[in-house]
Motif scaffolding. Sequence first.
Motif, short mmCIF file in Angstrom:
data_model
loop_
_atom_site.label_atom_id
_atom_site.label_comp_id
_atom_site.label_asym_id
_atom_site.label_seq_id
_atom_site.Cartn_x
_atom_site.Cartn_y
_atom_site.Cartn_z
N THR A 136 0.97 -1.16 -0.15
CA THR A 136 0.02 0.11 0.09
C THR A 136 0.92 1.29 0.01
OG1 THR A 136 -0.21 -0.24 2.32
CG2 THR A 136 -2.01 -1.17 1.24
N GLU A 137 1.96 1.20 0.58
CA GLU A 137 2.96 2.42 0.80
C GLU A 137 3.51 2.78 -0.66
OE1 GLU A 137 4.44 5.28 2.13
OE2 GLU A 137 3.48 3.96 3.53
N VAL A 172 5.31 -1.51 -14.49
CA VAL A 172 4.39 -0.38 -14.98
C VAL A 172 3.02 -0.33 -13.89
CG1 VAL A 172 2.63 0.13 -16.80
CG2 VAL A 172 5.03 -0.25 -17.44
N GLU A 173 2.47 -1.63 -13.53
CA GLU A 173 1.24 -1.59 -12.72
C GLU A 173 1.49 -1.11 -11.54
OE1 GLU A 173 0.31 -5.80 -12.65
OE2 GLU A 173 -0.54 -5.80 -14.86
N LEU A 174 3.03 -0.78 -11.07
CA LEU A 174 3.03 -0.28 -9.89
C LEU A 174 3.28 1.12 -9.75
CD1 LEU A 174 5.55 -3.29 -8.86
CD2 LEU A 174 3.62 -2.57 -7.28
N LEU A 175 3.30 1.73 -11.21
CA LEU A 175 3.44 3.22 -11.12
C LEU A 175 2.25 4.01 -10.53
CD1 LEU A 175 5.13 3.38 -14.45
CD2 LEU A 175 6.45 3.61 -12.06
N PRO A 176 2.42 4.98 -10.07
CA PRO A 176 1.33 5.85 -9.82
C PRO A 176 0.67 6.56 -10.63
CG PRO A 176 3.13 7.13 -8.96
CD PRO A 176 3.78 5.57 -9.35
N GLU A 177 -0.71 7.21 -10.67
CA GLU A 177 -1.16 7.78 -11.79
C GLU A 177 -0.58 9.07 -12.49
OE1 GLU A 177 -5.13 9.01 -11.02
OE2 GLU A 177 -5.84 7.03 -10.48
N ASN A 178 0.25 9.70 -11.64
CA ASN A 178 1.16 10.79 -11.94
C ASN A 178 2.47 10.61 -12.06
OD1 ASN A 178 1.49 10.32 -9.39
ND2 ASN A 178 1.51 12.36 -8.58
N SER A 179 2.87 9.36 -12.46
CA SER A 179 4.16 8.93 -12.55
C SER A 179 5.18 9.57 -13.71
CB SER A 179 4.32 7.42 -12.89
OG SER A 179 3.97 7.08 -14.11
N TRP A 180 4.28 9.80 -14.74
CA TRP A 180 5.11 10.56 -15.91
C TRP A 180 5.62 12.13 -15.18
CZ3 TRP A 180 7.15 8.78 -19.89
CH2 TRP A 180 6.66 7.69 -20.32
N GLY A 181 4.82 12.66 -14.64
CA GLY A 181 5.34 13.91 -14.03
C GLY A 181 6.41 13.83 -12.64
N ASP A 182 6.04 12.90 -11.94
CA ASP A 182 6.84 12.60 -10.57
C ASP A 182 7.99 11.98 -10.87
OD1 ASP A 182 5.17 14.30 -9.41
OD2 ASP A 182 3.96 12.87 -8.31
N ARG A 183 7.78 10.63 -11.59
CA ARG A 183 8.79 9.77 -11.66
C ARG A 183 9.01 9.35 -13.22
NH1 ARG A 183 11.44 7.61 -6.87
NH2 ARG A 183 10.18 8.66 -5.26
N TYR A 184 9.41 10.57 -13.80
CA TYR A 184 9.49 10.46 -15.39
C TYR A 184 10.50 9.54 -15.74
CZ TYR A 184 10.50 11.74 -20.20
OH TYR A 184 10.73 11.62 -21.44
#
Length: 200
Positions: A136-137, A172-184
Amino acid sequence: IQKLQKLPEDTQQVLRLGACLGNQFDLNTISLIHGKEAVGTFRDLWPAIKEDLIQPISDLQFTQEQLFNFPLLVLNYQFLHDRVQQAAYALIDDSQKKAVHLQIGRMFLMNTPVEYRLDRAFELVDHLNVGRELITEGEEKLELAALNLDAAKKAKDATAYQAAKDYLTAGVELLPENSWGDRYDLTFALYKNIAEIEYL
């Protein structure tokens, strides 16, 4: 399964954990995830060794008496047969399997120095991926996504393309919704590697 269920509960627990590790396991690793010293873990294993469900792996021959008196003589063990391993794995309730693998993966990760993680990438990621739905983290999810990327690159180098794609998909399934912005960088690397594998 009935034969295993007649063994003491602590013995069954060690066998369940051993079955998660595969057909073979070493005493130090199983002790780590069992949460006991090696000698204590060996004592829990002993009833299964006496019943010939588990066998020591060693170039030297030891009697059961020698093994019992000097439990650290042999550190590597194997299930008598794949069927025994499967039976031990079946002792884990289906609802608990993900949690057990996640616990094992976290324990391995915690006890593996960063510089050696790539060497154990498959072992680490395979356990963690089984239980990834329970994570969950957000930071732990991102860490596992990065580990999946490492495992995928290692699989790709070994021309195991399907395994590599499976690791990348899990990442990819583990990435958060905003991953392109936060974890590019991580997001780009995962998708880039998927595209490369699909091209091959």
